[in-house]
Design a protein around this motif. Structure first.
Motif, short mmCIF file in Angstrom:
data_model
loop_
_atom_site.label_atom_id
_atom_site.label_comp_id
_atom_site.label_asym_id
_atom_site.label_seq_id
_atom_site.Cartn_x
_atom_site.Cartn_y
_atom_site.Cartn_z
N UNK A 36 9.79 19.20 6.95
CA UNK A 36 10.68 19.89 7.87
C UNK A 36 12.13 19.50 7.64
N UNK A 37 13.01 20.46 7.85
CA UNK A 37 14.45 20.21 7.79
C UNK A 37 15.08 20.83 9.02
N UNK A 45 22.22 20.49 6.77
CA UNK A 45 20.77 20.27 6.80
C UNK A 45 20.51 18.77 6.87
N UNK A 46 19.71 18.37 7.87
CA UNK A 46 19.38 16.96 8.08
C UNK A 46 17.87 16.81 8.23
#
Length: 63
Positions: A36-37, A45-46
């Motif tokens: 998952x992002x 994006x983390x």
């Protein structure tokens, strides 16, 4: 000639089995959390989700 081809075929099969074994041994496991992002408030994006307070502030009022 046939013996050489048979040796090559067997060697190729053994190499393939070895590569498969190595690949399975080094697998990290594809759990959902690692795939998952998330996108933060800056559009970056983390890998971690936003905190609950930030999410609630961004939601529009339903009244």
């Amino acid at each position: 000639m046939k013996k050489e081809l048979e040796k090559k075929r067997l060697k190729k099969k053994e190499d393939k089995a070895y590569r498969k074994e190595e690949r399975l041994k080094n697998a990290t496991g594809g759990d959902l959390d690692s795939m998952l992002a998330y996108v933060n408030e800056n559009g970056e994006i983390v890998s971690t989700p936003q905190t609950k307070s930030i999410v609630e502030e961004d939601e529009p009022a339903t009244h």
